[in-house]
Design a protein around this motif. Sequence first.
Motif, short mmCIF file in Angstrom:
data_model
loop_
_atom_site.label_atom_id
_atom_site.label_comp_id
_atom_site.label_asym_id
_atom_site.label_seq_id
_atom_site.Cartn_x
_atom_site.Cartn_y
_atom_site.Cartn_z
N ARG A 131 -26.58 -3.88 10.18
CA ARG A 131 -27.35 -3.54 11.37
C ARG A 131 -27.43 -4.77 12.26
NH1 ARG A 131 -32.88 -1.23 9.67
NH2 ARG A 131 -32.90 -3.26 8.69
N VAL A 132 -27.35 -4.57 13.55
CA VAL A 132 -27.38 -5.67 14.51
C VAL A 132 -28.70 -5.62 15.27
CG1 VAL A 132 -26.29 -6.65 16.57
CG2 VAL A 132 -24.88 -5.64 14.77
N ARG A 133 -29.31 -6.78 15.44
CA ARG A 133 -30.53 -6.89 16.25
C ARG A 133 -30.24 -7.80 17.41
NH1 ARG A 133 -35.51 -6.87 12.02
NH2 ARG A 133 -34.76 -5.05 10.89
N ARG A 134 -30.78 -7.44 18.54
CA ARG A 134 -30.55 -8.21 19.76
C ARG A 134 -31.48 -9.42 19.83
NH1 ARG A 134 -26.89 -5.84 22.61
NH2 ARG A 134 -26.62 -3.60 22.49
N GLY A 135 -31.02 -10.46 20.50
CA GLY A 135 -31.81 -11.67 20.70
C GLY A 135 -31.88 -12.00 22.17
N ILE A 136 -32.61 -13.03 22.47
CA ILE A 136 -32.73 -13.50 23.85
C ILE A 136 -32.07 -14.87 23.93
CG2 ILE A 136 -34.33 -14.27 25.63
CD1 ILE A 136 -36.32 -12.24 24.57
N ARG A 137 -31.31 -15.07 24.99
CA ARG A 137 -30.62 -16.34 25.19
C ARG A 137 -31.03 -16.87 26.56
NH1 ARG A 137 -24.34 -15.93 25.01
NH2 ARG A 137 -24.78 -14.65 26.84
N VAL A 138 -31.36 -18.14 26.62
CA VAL A 138 -31.72 -18.79 27.88
C VAL A 138 -30.51 -19.54 28.38
CG1 VAL A 138 -33.21 -20.52 28.97
CG2 VAL A 138 -34.13 -19.03 27.18
N GLU A 139 -30.16 -19.30 29.65
CA GLU A 139 -29.04 -20.01 30.27
C GLU A 139 -29.58 -21.00 31.27
OE1 GLU A 139 -26.48 -17.14 32.01
OE2 GLU A 139 -25.85 -16.31 30.08
N GLU A 140 -29.05 -22.19 31.24
CA GLU A 140 -29.45 -23.22 32.20
C GLU A 140 -28.77 -22.93 33.53
OE1 GLU A 140 -31.67 -25.63 31.79
OE2 GLU A 140 -32.05 -24.91 29.76
N PRO A 141 -29.47 -23.14 34.64
CA PRO A 141 -28.85 -22.88 35.95
C PRO A 141 -27.76 -23.89 36.26
CG PRO A 141 -31.01 -23.87 36.24
CD PRO A 141 -30.83 -23.60 34.76
N ILE A 142 -26.76 -23.42 36.95
CA ILE A 142 -25.69 -24.28 37.45
C ILE A 142 -25.95 -24.42 38.95
CG2 ILE A 142 -23.21 -24.53 37.78
CD1 ILE A 142 -22.88 -22.73 35.29
N LEU A 143 -26.08 -25.63 39.42
CA LEU A 143 -26.49 -25.86 40.80
C LEU A 143 -25.59 -25.17 41.81
CD1 LEU A 143 -27.61 -29.57 40.60
CD2 LEU A 143 -29.01 -27.51 40.54
N ASP A 144 -24.29 -25.06 41.54
CA ASP A 144 -23.37 -24.42 42.47
C ASP A 144 -23.63 -22.92 42.59
OD1 ASP A 144 -22.22 -26.86 42.84
OD2 ASP A 144 -20.56 -26.47 41.45
N ASP A 145 -24.18 -22.30 41.54
CA ASP A 145 -24.41 -20.87 41.53
C ASP A 145 -25.75 -20.45 42.12
OD1 ASP A 145 -21.99 -20.53 40.36
OD2 ASP A 145 -22.76 -20.19 38.34
#
Length: 152
Positions: A131-145
């Motif tokens: 069984r798979v459980r979902r997680g939360i991932r934090v992404e750091e901002p890229i200034l160009d985006d």
Amino acid sequence: MTLDRDTGEPDWDTPLSLTLTPGLLIHALMSTAGAVHTGWSSCIDETLVLTNQVAMDDQAGHYVRLVEQEFVEDDRPDMVWHDWTLEVRIGSVLTTGHWQFPATSHPSEWDWNAREAERAFERACVLIGRRVRRGIRVEEPILDDMPRARRH
């Protein structure tokens, strides 16, 4: 088949068997993938792997694997591709699906491909009783985006 003497129901550990083919796996799990193939060995270059999720059937050696990787085509060194690869190994046969696009694509493209590959992985894990459980991932901002602040 083992029967429980009191209820006459099959034991939960009763072995079940199905006939699966790579074509059926591709149809059921990888219909939204941009490319699919079969093989005897993995097409993943381990030096390019960014993330790797594996669910194993320890008794039989089957596994389901979701890999995120980036690569450059030999004939277009300026083009970086982002790829989610789902591998399903049952016995000696490896069935593989790729969700890939240029790494410079819009974030919605990233979200759609990631979601489709993750759903396929989640469903494939059922084949080996995981069984798979979902997680939360934090992404750091890229200034160009990041959009620039504006005043009206």
